[in-house]
Design a protein around this motif. Sequence first.
Motif, mmCIF file in Angstrom:
data_model
loop_
_atom_site.group_PDB
_atom_site.id
_atom_site.type_symbol
_atom_site.label_atom_id
_atom_site.label_comp_id
_atom_site.label_asym_id
_atom_site.label_seq_id
_atom_site.Cartn_x
_atom_site.Cartn_y
_atom_site.Cartn_z
ATOM 1 N N GLY A 1 46.485 20.932 46.966
ATOM 2 C CA GLY A 1 46.592 19.802 47.885
ATOM 3 C C GLY A 1 47.975 19.207 47.978
ATOM 4 O O GLY A 1 48.136 18.111 48.516
ATOM 5 N N LEU A 2 48.992 19.886 47.462
ATOM 6 C CA LEU A 2 50.350 19.362 47.508
ATOM 7 C C LEU A 2 51.051 19.800 48.793
ATOM 8 O O LEU A 2 50.818 20.904 49.284
ATOM 9 C CB LEU A 2 51.148 19.851 46.298
ATOM 10 N N ARG B 1 58.997 15.633 46.576
ATOM 11 C CA ARG B 1 57.597 15.613 46.138
ATOM 12 C C ARG B 1 57.403 14.591 45.018
ATOM 13 O O ARG B 1 58.182 14.524 44.082
ATOM 14 C CB ARG B 1 57.189 16.995 45.614
ATOM 15 N N ALA B 2 56.333 13.857 45.111
ATOM 16 C CA ALA B 2 56.077 12.793 44.136
ATOM 17 C C ALA B 2 55.956 13.342 42.714
ATOM 18 O O ALA B 2 56.419 12.725 41.760
ATOM 19 C CB ALA B 2 54.803 12.035 44.514
ATOM 20 N N GLU B 3 55.376 14.548 42.594
ATOM 21 C CA GLU B 3 55.131 15.055 41.249
ATOM 22 C C GLU B 3 56.417 15.475 40.553
ATOM 23 O O GLU B 3 56.409 15.727 39.353
ATOM 24 C CB GLU B 3 54.175 16.261 41.294
ATOM 25 N N ASN B 4 57.516 15.544 41.276
ATOM 26 C CA ASN B 4 58.761 16.002 40.680
ATOM 27 C C ASN B 4 59.693 14.868 40.276
ATOM 28 O O ASN B 4 60.814 15.093 39.875
ATOM 29 C CB ASN B 4 59.505 16.931 41.655
ATOM 30 N N ARG B 5 59.274 13.601 40.436
ATOM 31 C CA ARG B 5 60.242 12.528 40.202
ATOM 32 C C ARG B 5 59.682 11.308 39.471
ATOM 33 O O ARG B 5 59.961 10.185 39.860
ATOM 34 C CB ARG B 5 60.830 12.087 41.534
ATOM 35 N N PRO B 6 58.862 11.442 38.424
ATOM 36 C CA PRO B 6 58.330 10.246 37.764
ATOM 37 C C PRO B 6 59.426 9.382 37.132
ATOM 38 O O PRO B 6 59.471 8.177 37.359
ATOM 39 C CB PRO B 6 57.380 10.816 36.714
ATOM 40 N N GLN B 7 60.325 10.003 36.358
ATOM 41 C CA GLN B 7 61.364 9.219 35.691
ATOM 42 C C GLN B 7 62.416 8.752 36.694
ATOM 43 O O GLN B 7 62.881 7.621 36.653
ATOM 44 C CB GLN B 7 62.015 10.073 34.592
#
Length: 876
Positions: free
Chosen positions: A214-215, A65-71
């Motif tokens: 919406g995830l 999921r995109a929200e779990n991997r910014p760094q």
Amino acid sequence: MTDSNLALMTKLDILPTASVASNYQDEEAIDLKVKGVNSQIDETQKQTNAHFDSLIKTYNHLHKRAENRPQEFLATLKQGKEFKKELQDFQKYWGKYFDYANRLQDQRETIDQVQWAHYPNKGAFDKDVKNEIENQPVIGQIRSQSNDLAGQLQNEGANQDAHNLYRGPDGAYENEVELIQNMEHLLADHENSYRPRAEAGMKVPMPGQYTADGLQIYKTYGEAVGMEERRYVSDVIDSWYAYKHEELAGGRIGLWKQKFINELLDRDEGRIKKELERDGAVYKELQLEGRHRELETRINKDPGFIIDYIDIYKGFHDGRYDLARKEAFDMLIDGINSGALDRADIEPVLNHQFLAHDSTPDNPHWVTPRTYWKKDSARLLSALREQEKTTFAAAKADKETEMNTMASNILKGIDESDAPLTYKSIQDIQLDFMQKWQIRDPEELPDIIKNLPYEGMYDDQELDAQLAYRHYTLNQRIEPSDLRGILDPDIKKKWVEIVKSQTGLTKGAETRRNSAVAAEVTARTLESDVNKAKTPKWQSNYEQAIIEYDAVYNGVIANDGTDTQAHKEAVAAVKDGLWKESSPGVYQWDIRGPSGFNTEPARQINAVVKSIGSDRTLINSTTPWDGEEPHLIDALNYLEKSRQGREVNQPFYYRDIARKIGMNPERLIINRLEATGAVKPNKLKLPEEENLSPRHQRLLLKPSAAKTYRVTQENEDIVWMLDTIASPAAEANGGYDAIRSPRGDYESIQEATGKKLSEVDVGDIAFLINEGYTNIGRYDFSVPGLIDVLVANQIPPDTLFDEDGQNKLVIARLRMKANNAGNYQTLDNRYRRLVNIPQQDQDEFLELVGDLPTWLRLDTLLPEVAKELVRSELQQ
């Protein structure tokens, strides 16, 4: 078998034959080599597991999921193009895989299920598979002709040329066998290592499923719901595996689909069907050991290959089919003896239909190996039966032995612990055991582990009384296993100390004591004829000798003596006691001395009962009965304390008399106290007298669970009954809100859950049970008792556990006890199942048919009787 093991076996295969001198090798050196090989195998398995873990992590990373991997995304930005390309490549592959899987499913539905297992045209709708199927007869014919020639060349001494013909162009025939073996190894690793890891760790994005924000929703295989979701997640798991290993096909895509993809999809079909049948429990036995080269590799997939084998390799036997056939059957027998083949492999071979040599187009002659080659088939089946009696039976016995040994060790650890055996600890033990042995169905647990939840079904006080009788009366040693059902920490602690003291006799020591004492008594009385009954003198000596033995034995043990020392001293004391004279020629134990028991109270009770039988008015006599004065004091003490809500036993004197004259003990106590002036008359009525009819009062004179439940069902107002059976300890600690914490003290259910009691539900209570809470609610529910009620009545987790909910549960518990009381009245009690019907459904039924007597209510009837009642009433 892994690649490194294949390499190792290849090296071993090409070693030159050892000389005779090599038979005398250094055994220590051999042992070191064996250990090295075993170590390499273990290390290879670890590497295999790590490889599959890496595959799963790669997949999850691509779909994270995109929200779990910014760094993390920024840190791996340089690899972004590579990840994107692999994701796109897999999505293309997945589309083709999914389409192939659906088409194979459609094809499977058109073929008989029995025939499908060995259906030769699986996947023929695919061009690659179709080409592979169509090319096989041509290849087989070419191989047959090549090997005919190879056989001739070999006879002429041209061994190298013959070997090249046997191997095929550039070793194509050997390469094909190796390719099929590699697929077999991949399939074995898939089932044993990759699949369990992927089911637990691979997160698959579910099409069309999103959270409220919406995830994208991701699910593992275990989280998938229903057949469609499971099939989808399963196909993704398997397609990823196939995608990452397709390079092993070596360009033979049709063979890859035919031998590998088809097997994955067939396994998946069987897996999902079995899970649906067993509510999510999946059983998949480990793959059979590696097949013998070509025949064993192919025979389990293509039973007809034995015919091809005979035709292909007859050239090496001067063109004789019979010798090639004998070789083929010898190889099958070797495969059975090695454990590589079993009945599931052999039966299709023997039943495979083929055209005999005398067949013609106009007159085809269809036969099977079983009927055509009877002698070879007979010896093959004989080897199969022998192997089944030994190898497989032994393997099963070994596994059961290991499981039972582990179960016994677990129980030993439980027994050595001072902590009570709670429901949560039982649940953890069972789950750990199932995970260790890959058991999905709790019914397959060893009995000593499976039956753990039923320890503690007896009340702690009842177990305490049983242990006291065994220890103090029978002088039996209490073992840790005897304490397994006790939940009360105080009672458990008391008996743990007794267990540690080692006083009392073990079963073996008890047998030894009885034998030794009997021998000494016989020597003293000279009654050695085993065919004659023992005289009263012998029995008297034996009974008193046992008492003497136990007293001395326990005294030695209490002073740190050993079992052997205690036995020796006890036997010596028995000898002294047996030969001690009370007067010249008269021995002290020849007759029983006075018991010291005062029989006067029993005589007085019987005299009172007899007098009341003649004159019932004596119940209200103003003068005390003969010997009643001290019992009046006990009765007054009981009345005062019981009215204060304290737990106190009714005086036995009045309870025994009341039972014998058919009267409520409480009423008898009050009448006697009032009649003798011990208390002032106040016309006090008992709850039973005020709320029940005389008929129901008589039922409760000798109460049982069944009688009490009947009274609750035949009376609308039972609040007073609920007040009567409420636990005094619970009432003193909050009543409906009371619960005992893991520390042993009472707490508030509301404080423990953070909810108001009116909002607490069964799910909240289940959570507290898992945390170790016991003695639940106003009625002091035990954990096993409450769980039995919830499970048997199929009570959902959202059912409120408020005052009304607890009242209904205690009535349901009473109903279960009434049913269980008759469990051992017949040999077969399977018909004693309770009928659990929701109250709303019962009310609607009564609206249709009108009022029914208690004995005709649906939940009091046997299941089949209840069905017949509904049918007959609704058809009128």
